[in-house]
Motif scaffolding. Structure first.
Motif, PDB file in Angstrom:
ATOM      1  N   TYR A  38       1.323 -67.478 -62.978  1.00 37.97           N
ATOM      2  CA  TYR A  38       0.697 -68.328 -61.958  1.00 37.97           C
ATOM      3  C   TYR A  38       1.694 -68.645 -60.841  1.00 37.97           C
ATOM      4  N   ASP A  39       2.931 -69.014 -61.221  1.00 37.59           N
ATOM      5  CA  ASP A  39       3.972 -69.318 -60.232  1.00 37.59           C
ATOM      6  C   ASP A  39       4.270 -68.092 -59.366  1.00 37.59           C
ATOM      7  N   GLY A  74       1.788 -67.268 -56.459  1.00 40.67           N
ATOM      8  CA  GLY A  74       1.976 -68.090 -55.260  1.00 40.67           C
ATOM      9  C   GLY A  74       3.221 -67.715 -54.489  1.00 40.67           C
ATOM     10  N   ASP A 109       2.860 -64.355 -52.738  1.00 41.05           N
ATOM     11  CA  ASP A 109       2.018 -64.525 -51.556  1.00 41.05           C
ATOM     12  C   ASP A 109       2.865 -65.034 -50.375  1.00 41.05           C
ATOM     13  N   ASP A 110       3.740 -66.009 -50.637  1.00 40.30           N
ATOM     14  CA  ASP A 110       4.650 -66.522 -49.601  1.00 40.30           C
ATOM     15  C   ASP A 110       5.570 -65.419 -49.090  1.00 40.30           C
TER      16      ASP A 110
END
Length: 198
Positions: free
Chosen positions: A54-55, A58, A61-62
């Motif tokens: 999950y981490d 994100g 994506d950044d």
């Protein structure tokens, strides 16, 4: 008498899965307790892996928003294989494509910022790769294009990449621009008295 120590930059971790058990075990246990799930090693690992995935989604994506676009980037460093350390590098415009090549067969990744420098450490069964990532300047893009277009140019790819890394690139400052870390951050200096003059 005080010993003057060299300033050391703070390591600002973007992503790190080298020590998942040590770093995430307590949080995983808390989550399992909160959800009334029996606490076993396998349940803890499953929760750790779920949270890590999950981490990473994100963070990736950044990274893709930052790297994929109009800019050209250079990655350079060393790749450790069964027969020793080798110079390695590439020019890239797509973060995922770069990571798939630079961290091929790697189970562990540590991506971190030190005062604007962006480093990638990744390990596989034969050893550990170490790289730095920088943004290629417009002059660097022109320099690279001139080399590629000149068939009579005897300069090696490694020489050209070295020149770009040293002369035609700038720090990405990813941590500052994306996560608002201070642009420059030093470790607090420890002042130890190692001796007294008489």
């Amino acid at each position: 008498m005080r010993v003057k120590t060299k300033k050391q930059a703070v390591i600002r971790t973007i992503y790190n899965n080298y020590n998942l058990w040590e770093d995430s075990k307590d949080d995983a246990i808390e989550t399992l307790k909160a959800n009334d799930i029996t606490i076993t090693d396998s349940a803890i690992w499953e929760e750790i892996y779920n949270q890590d995935e999950y981490d990473w989604i994100g963070i990736k994506d950044d990274l893709e928003r930052f790297f994929n676009g109009e800019s050209t980037w250079i990655l350079q460093g060393t790749c450790e294989c069964w027969d020793g350390n080798h110079k390695a590098g590439m020019i890239f415009e797509d973060f995922e494509e770069m990571l798939n090549k630079a961290a091929k067969d790697c189970d562990y990744i540590h991506l971190y910022d030190k005062n604007g420098h962006l480093y990638l450490k990744c390990s596989h069964h034969d050893g550990t790769n170490y790289y730095e990532i920088k943004k290629v300047t417009d002059r660097g893009v022109e320099y690279l294009a001139n080399w590629k277009d000149n068939w009579d140019d005897n300069r090696t790819e490694q020489y050209v990449h070295n020149q770009i890394m040293e002369r035609y690139s700038v720090l990405p400052h990813f941590g500052h621009k994306v996560y608002c870390y201070p642009k420059i951050e030093w470790k607090k200096e420890e002042r130890d008295v190692v001796g007294m003059e008489k």
